[in-house]
Design an enzyme around this catalytic site. Structure first.
Site, short mmCIF file in Angstrom:
data_model
loop_
_atom_site.label_atom_id
_atom_site.label_comp_id
_atom_site.label_asym_id
_atom_site.label_seq_id
_atom_site.Cartn_x
_atom_site.Cartn_y
_atom_site.Cartn_z
N LYS A 124 43.72 36.95 47.17
CA LYS A 124 44.07 37.16 48.31
C LYS A 124 42.69 37.06 49.28
O LYS A 124 42.73 36.54 50.42
CB LYS A 124 44.64 38.61 48.38
CG LYS A 124 45.86 38.81 47.42
CD LYS A 124 46.28 40.41 48.00
CE LYS A 124 45.55 41.66 47.91
NZ LYS A 124 44.89 41.52 46.34
N THR A 125 41.75 37.59 48.69
CA THR A 125 40.48 37.62 49.65
C THR A 125 40.03 36.15 49.61
O THR A 125 39.71 35.84 50.85
CB THR A 125 39.31 38.46 48.98
OG1 THR A 125 40.02 39.96 48.85
CG2 THR A 125 38.31 38.59 49.65
N LYS A 133 42.15 52.82 47.62
CA LYS A 133 43.70 52.77 47.00
C LYS A 133 44.26 53.90 47.39
O LYS A 133 45.66 53.90 47.59
CB LYS A 133 43.53 52.21 45.77
CG LYS A 133 42.94 51.01 45.49
CD LYS A 133 44.04 49.83 46.29
CE LYS A 133 43.33 48.42 45.92
NZ LYS A 133 44.14 47.39 46.82
N ARG A 183 32.48 43.80 42.47
CA ARG A 183 33.01 43.89 43.72
C ARG A 183 31.86 44.09 44.80
O ARG A 183 30.59 44.28 44.57
CB ARG A 183 33.60 45.30 43.77
CG ARG A 183 35.08 45.25 42.94
CD ARG A 183 36.04 44.47 43.67
NE ARG A 183 37.40 44.40 42.71
CZ ARG A 183 38.57 44.44 43.25
NH1 ARG A 183 38.91 43.92 44.37
NH2 ARG A 183 39.56 44.40 42.61
N HIS A 221 50.80 45.02 50.07
CA HIS A 221 49.60 44.72 49.54
C HIS A 221 49.30 43.38 49.74
O HIS A 221 49.96 42.31 48.78
CB HIS A 221 49.55 45.03 48.04
CG HIS A 221 48.46 44.98 47.28
ND1 HIS A 221 48.26 44.86 46.10
CD2 HIS A 221 47.13 45.09 47.70
CE1 HIS A 221 47.16 44.61 45.55
NE2 HIS A 221 46.40 44.85 46.73
N ARG A 262 40.02 51.05 38.63
CA ARG A 262 40.90 52.29 38.81
C ARG A 262 41.34 52.64 37.30
O ARG A 262 41.31 52.18 36.37
CB ARG A 262 42.57 51.67 39.59
CG ARG A 262 42.05 51.33 40.95
CD ARG A 262 43.57 51.21 41.63
NE ARG A 262 44.09 49.59 41.00
CZ ARG A 262 45.09 50.08 40.21
NH1 ARG A 262 45.68 51.20 40.05
NH2 ARG A 262 45.62 48.73 39.64
N ASP A 305 43.54 42.79 52.27
CA ASP A 305 44.31 43.44 51.06
C ASP A 305 45.50 44.27 51.38
O ASP A 305 46.14 44.48 50.61
CB ASP A 305 43.11 44.38 50.47
CG ASP A 305 43.46 44.83 49.00
OD1 ASP A 305 44.17 44.08 48.42
OD2 ASP A 305 43.42 46.11 48.87
N SER A 312 45.14 42.26 42.31
CA SER A 312 43.53 42.25 42.40
C SER A 312 43.19 41.05 41.43
O SER A 312 43.79 40.85 40.33
CB SER A 312 43.08 43.26 41.82
OG SER A 312 41.52 43.04 41.81
#
Length: 527
Positions: free
Chosen positions: A240-241, A198, A320, A218, A56, A255, A236
């Site tokens: 989380k994933t 996003k 990713r 988030h 980003r 996410d 990130s």
């Protein structure tokens, strides 16, 4: 809504014979290969590179300062204003630029698995692989979907259009601009597909709390077969994933979620997993999801056999994989569940002083949610090359248009109402700071998370950390006792104390920016 007087209307772009509508994934992959946008890996995934922008670009994100939203937006470094005439002029130029392209790609989708709250989306892309990304990450419509008759938000993505900051009012050649009144997201100058995902999340973070009184978060989420829901908050790269993709639980999403009076629902239709250092042994579900239809971003791939090298970070550490939710065998579809019983805040502590797991009292949960301490990991943002300690309010500051306390107050009320257990889990470093200590073993983290979700830590005796005030369990199934107490993992206890006090001071300095916070929350931070 009043529509701008734009020479080349969106409708004209969509009606051109050169605009390909709702192509299948196979057709889009074929076009991507023919256009030289990427190549297939040995597992059938499409491998692409995003050029200079591998993450980003937060300095290039703007919200149009429009009358209907100006008084609600938390303007500042995250939500940078851009004036309406400046946006209008740039919008016209981008549409004219796209009108000259020999081929464009368009599709429909929506955000929000709960049909009561879903947002229709139209996507117009210059690149075929960007359209694959959008099709996989957003929720795909079906013939019974009536929400698409509602007024959609439209993503207009033109990576080959480079802005002139002196003329166009941007900070660089790249820009991501949200107009709530025109219901448009304008993206240019960057090939990083994550900007689409996003930006829609940012929009939902405004629309749902303001218009529906629904909390957006988030976080990732999963549920047991008997309906015990868990949420995992974190920036990130904090896990989380990885931690939500558990083979013995149903995945709600990895996410972005929302919490209504009926329970939890996923905002997306896919997963966007970091895959640096990915192995089949540690993360089998993500590994097996990388197949035909998946987009691999910035992963080094062998020219000889098409094998991805997930340990090669020559392009970026922010590699990713984008794939639809149903690529995870135990994904919950539709991704709607009940109220959570457990919440886990994930932090990648670069100082190496926070405990691997600790139980939070309600006021501590509010303190740490507002603090949002973690480390920006390499590659997740432009210019970040190694972990940097940061505080990201509500574990998602880059995507929150409203003032932070708006989200925190909603979460605090929901935690109390539904009697949710909250834990702080450090997936960062132990035994020393980044560069000296070691990243906490994923197997240990999984064991701690499993114990928290199964209720095995509720009755275990705890030790209160004298600096951070956190209640640390003395034992945890599958984890050596010494690992649980961070000071015992350091060779030099004095060095630990020094670093711990330094981080505690940063917590205090960061929290000073919040005004009008209840005294019990203020007292819940480091001593």
């Amino acid at each position: 809504m009043k529509t701008m007087n734009i020479p080349v209307h969106l409708e004209q772009l969509l009606s051109r014979t050169a605009t390909k509508h709702d192509l299948s994934i196979a057709q889009l992959v074929e076009r991507s290969l023919e256009r030289g946008e990427g190549k297939l890996t040995s597992s059938g995934a499409l491998s692409v590179e995003t050029g200079a922008y591998t993450g980003r670009s937060p300095n290039d994100k703007f919200i149009v300062k429009e009358r209907s939203v100006a008084d609600r937006i938390d303007w500042g470094k995250v939500n940078q204003p851009i004036e309406k005439p400046v946006f209008t002029a740039l919008y016209k130029k981008v549409l004219a630029h796209l009108h000259e392209k020999k081929e464009l790609f368009a599709s429909r989708g929506y955000a929000g698995a709960d049909q009561s709250f879903r947002l229709p989306i139209h996507i117009i892309n210059e690149f075929a692989w960007h359209q694959i990304f959008a099709r996989q990450l957003f929720i795909r419509p079906d013939n019974s979907d009536q929400s698409l008759s509602k007024e959609p938000f439209t993503i207009v993505s033109a990576p080959s259009f480079k802005a002139d900051p002196k003329v166009d009012g941007t900070h660089s050649e790249a820009f991501v601009i949200i107009s709530f009144e025109e219901r448009v997201i304008l993206i240019g100058g960057t090939e990083y597909a994550g900007e689409m995902k996003k930006s829609i999340f940012s929009i939902m973070n405004y629309l749902l709390p303001v218009e529906e009184e629904v909390l957006t978060m988030h976080c990732s989420g999963n549920t047991s077969s008997t309906g015990e829901v868990a949420l995992f908050f974190g920036l990130s790269g904090t896990g989380k994933t990885t931690l939500s993709a558990s083979p013995d639980r149903l995945l709600i999403g990895d996410d972005e979620h929302a919490w209504s009076e009926d329970g939890i629902f996923n905002i997306e239709g896919g997963c966007y997993a970091k895959c640096v250092g990915l192995t089949e042994d540690k993360e089998p579900q993500i590994w097996n999801a990388i197949k035909f239809g998946t987009v691999l971003e910035n992963v080094s791939v062998s020219d000889e056999n098409g094998e991805p090298d997930y340990h090669n970070v020559s392009l970026t550490e922010n590699t990713r994989a984008a794939y639809p939710l149903h690529y995870i065998p135990n994904a919950l579809e539709p991704s709607v569940a009940g109220h959570p019983t457990t919440i886990i805040f994930l932090t990648a502590d670069a100082f190496g002083v926070l405990p691997p797991i600790s139980k939070l009292r309600p006021e501590q949960a509010m303190y740490h949610f507002l603090s949002g301490y973690t480390s920006k990991l390499a590659g997740t943002e432009r210019g970040v090359t190694e972990p940097e300690a940061t505080f990201s309010t509500c574990f998602g500051a880059p995507f929150l248009p409203l003032p932070a306390y708006h989200y925190a107050e909603m979460l605090g009320n929901l935690i109390k109402k539904h009697d949710v257990n909250v834990y702080l889990v450090n997936t960062g470093w132990s035994g020393g700071p980044y560069g000296t200590g070691q990243r906490i073993d994923l197997h240990y983290t999984r064991s701690m998370v499993s114990a928290a979700l199964n209720g095995e830590l509720i009755e275990i005796e705890t030790i209160q950390d004298p600096i951070f005030g956190l209640d640390i369990p003395k034992q945890c199934p599958g984890v050596p006792d010494a690992v649980l107490q961070p000071r015992t993992t350091w060779e030099n206890v004095n060095a630990y104390e020094e670093k711990a006090v330094e981080l505690a001071s940063k917590f205090k300095q960061n929290f000073a920016k919040f005004e009008g916070i209840a005294e019990d929350i203020l007292q819940a931070g480091p001593k």
